[in-house]
Design an enzyme around this catalytic site. Structure first.
Site, PDB file in Angstrom:
ATOM      1  N   PRO A  95     -47.759 -49.241 -20.677  1.00 11.01           N
ATOM      2  CA  PRO A  95     -46.794 -49.322 -19.584  1.00 11.01           C
ATOM      3  C   PRO A  95     -45.397 -49.740 -20.038  1.00 11.01           C
ATOM      4  CG  PRO A  95     -48.323 -51.164 -19.512  1.00 11.01           C
ATOM      5  CD  PRO A  95     -48.863 -50.188 -20.517  1.00 11.01           C
ATOM      6  N   ASN A  96     -44.436 -49.105 -19.407  1.00 12.30           N
ATOM      7  CA  ASN A  96     -43.001 -49.392 -19.575  1.00 12.30           C
ATOM      8  C   ASN A  96     -42.419 -48.898 -20.894  1.00 12.30           C
ATOM      9  OD1 ASN A  96     -42.626 -50.774 -17.014  1.00 12.30           O
ATOM     10  ND2 ASN A  96     -43.900 -52.387 -17.903  1.00 12.30           N
ATOM     11  N   ARG A 152     -34.629 -50.078 -21.866  1.00 13.75           N
ATOM     12  CA  ARG A 152     -35.351 -51.289 -21.472  1.00 13.75           C
ATOM     13  C   ARG A 152     -35.077 -52.418 -22.466  1.00 13.75           C
ATOM     14  NH1 ARG A 152     -41.733 -52.383 -22.625  1.00 13.75           N
ATOM     15  NH2 ARG A 152     -41.866 -54.348 -21.501  1.00 13.75           N
ATOM     16  N   TYR A 172     -36.222 -54.460 -27.669  1.00 12.70           N
ATOM     17  CA  TYR A 172     -37.011 -53.281 -28.042  1.00 12.70           C
ATOM     18  C   TYR A 172     -36.199 -52.201 -28.767  1.00 12.70           C
ATOM     19  CZ  TYR A 172     -40.386 -55.472 -24.907  1.00 12.70           C
ATOM     20  OH  TYR A 172     -41.250 -56.359 -24.321  1.00 12.70           O
ATOM     21  N   ASN A 232     -50.118 -49.246 -28.756  1.00 17.56           N
ATOM     22  CA  ASN A 232     -49.239 -50.271 -28.186  1.00 17.56           C
ATOM     23  C   ASN A 232     -49.545 -50.305 -26.697  1.00 17.56           C
ATOM     24  OD1 ASN A 232     -47.304 -51.954 -27.192  1.00 17.56           O
ATOM     25  ND2 ASN A 232     -45.576 -50.987 -28.246  1.00 17.56           N
ATOM     26  N   ALA A 274     -47.933 -54.538 -21.808  1.00 16.03           N
ATOM     27  CA  ALA A 274     -48.400 -55.769 -21.168  1.00 16.03           C
ATOM     28  C   ALA A 274     -49.919 -55.808 -20.995  1.00 16.03           C
ATOM     29  CB  ALA A 274     -47.710 -55.940 -19.817  1.00 16.03           C
ATOM     30  N   GLU A 315     -53.426 -52.196 -33.586  1.00 13.18           N
ATOM     31  CA  GLU A 315     -52.550 -52.712 -32.525  1.00 13.18           C
ATOM     32  C   GLU A 315     -51.103 -52.704 -33.031  1.00 13.18           C
ATOM     33  OE1 GLU A 315     -52.940 -56.936 -31.895  1.00 13.18           O
ATOM     34  OE2 GLU A 315     -52.177 -56.806 -29.846  1.00 13.18           O
ATOM     35  N   HIS A 358     -46.892 -53.454 -31.928  1.00  9.32           N
ATOM     36  CA  HIS A 358     -45.853 -53.920 -31.003  1.00  9.32           C
ATOM     37  C   HIS A 358     -44.496 -53.816 -31.678  1.00  9.32           C
ATOM     38  CE1 HIS A 358     -48.846 -55.481 -28.272  1.00  9.32           C
ATOM     39  NE2 HIS A 358     -49.441 -56.052 -29.313  1.00  9.32           N
ATOM     40  N   ARG A 385     -42.731 -65.018 -28.765  1.00  4.92           N
ATOM     41  CA  ARG A 385     -42.158 -64.909 -27.418  1.00  4.92           C
ATOM     42  C   ARG A 385     -42.888 -65.848 -26.446  1.00  4.92           C
ATOM     43  NH1 ARG A 385     -41.677 -58.767 -25.954  1.00  4.92           N
ATOM     44  NH2 ARG A 385     -40.401 -59.694 -24.278  1.00  4.92           N
TER      45      ARG A 385
HETATM   46  C1  DQA Z   1     -44.790 -54.922 -26.396  1.00  4.57           C
HETATM   47  C2  DQA Z   1     -44.970 -56.438 -26.228  1.00  4.57           C
HETATM   48  C3  DQA Z   1     -45.615 -56.761 -24.902  1.00  4.57           C
HETATM   49  O1  DQA Z   1     -45.736 -58.163 -24.741  1.00  4.57           O
HETATM   50  C4  DQA Z   1     -44.791 -56.214 -23.756  1.00  4.57           C
HETATM   51  O2  DQA Z   1     -45.442 -56.444 -22.537  1.00  4.57           O
HETATM   52  C5  DQA Z   1     -44.439 -54.783 -23.921  1.00  4.57           C
HETATM   53  C6  DQA Z   1     -44.024 -54.321 -25.245  1.00  4.57           C
HETATM   54  C7  DQA Z   1     -44.014 -54.582 -27.691  1.00  4.57           C
HETATM   55  O3  DQA Z   1     -44.136 -53.441 -28.143  1.00  4.57           O
HETATM   56  O4  DQA Z   1     -43.286 -55.421 -28.217  1.00  4.57           O
HETATM   57  O5  DQA Z   1     -44.440 -54.017 -22.973  1.00  4.57           O
HETATM   58  O6  DQA Z   1     -46.069 -54.320 -26.481  1.00  4.57           O
END
Ligand code: DQA
Length: 145
Positions: free
Chosen positions: A12-13, A20, A25, A77, A80, A101, A103, A110
């Protein structure tokens, strides 16, 4: 012959990358990042299937499908959902394909709610904190498995 396909699953996002919170990011879009992953994968002798969804169930299904199709590896990735999804944890544990995994940011540096990773507890390993390079580093690791 072993599959030469690596699945890249964005949660998501991540469709909003580029605009964003760029201070966290970066300014590359998801399309930019996917293009870089695909180009490097070719050099490493792999092809890539990249997908993004804002829906937890899609991510679970795509993890399952990566396993069913015998993909070489998954770069995940989960955004959240990393910090909330027991369903993704179970999906990762339920397949033989290794899941890495990924990120962009370093969740450990964080907010405290990002410190727990249901994905990381089931994954082969984690690459985080290197911006878009996290995906490329994870790809190199995946290619060596
Ligand atoms: C994320 C880190 C997560 O905590 C966050 O909710 C994201 C992006 C990252 O790629 O840094 O949406 O996965």
């Amino acid at each position: 012959m072993a599959s030469k396909i690596i699945h890249v699953i964005h949660g998501p996002n991540l469709n909003l990358l580029g605009t964003r919170e760029p201070e966290i990011y970066g300014r590359e879009t998801l399309a930019d990042i996917d293009a870089r992953i695909a180009a490097r994968a070719v050099e490493l002798g792999f092809s890539v299937e990249a997908r993004q969804s804002n829906h937890e169930g899609d991510l679970v299904t795509w993890v399952q499908n990566a396993g069913l199709s015998g993909a070489h590896a998954v770069l995940l990735n989960a955004g959240a959902y990393t910090h909330t999804s027991v369903a993704l944890h179970d999906a990762i544990r339920g397949i033989k394909t290794p899941v890495i995994e990924v990120h962009l940011s370093n969740p450990h540096a964080r907010e405290e709610f990002r410190h727990k990773s249901w994905v990381g507890m089931a994954a082969k390993g984690t690459i985080c904190g290197f911006g878009a390079e996290s995906y490329l580093i994870a790809l190199e690791a995946a290619a060596r498995l």
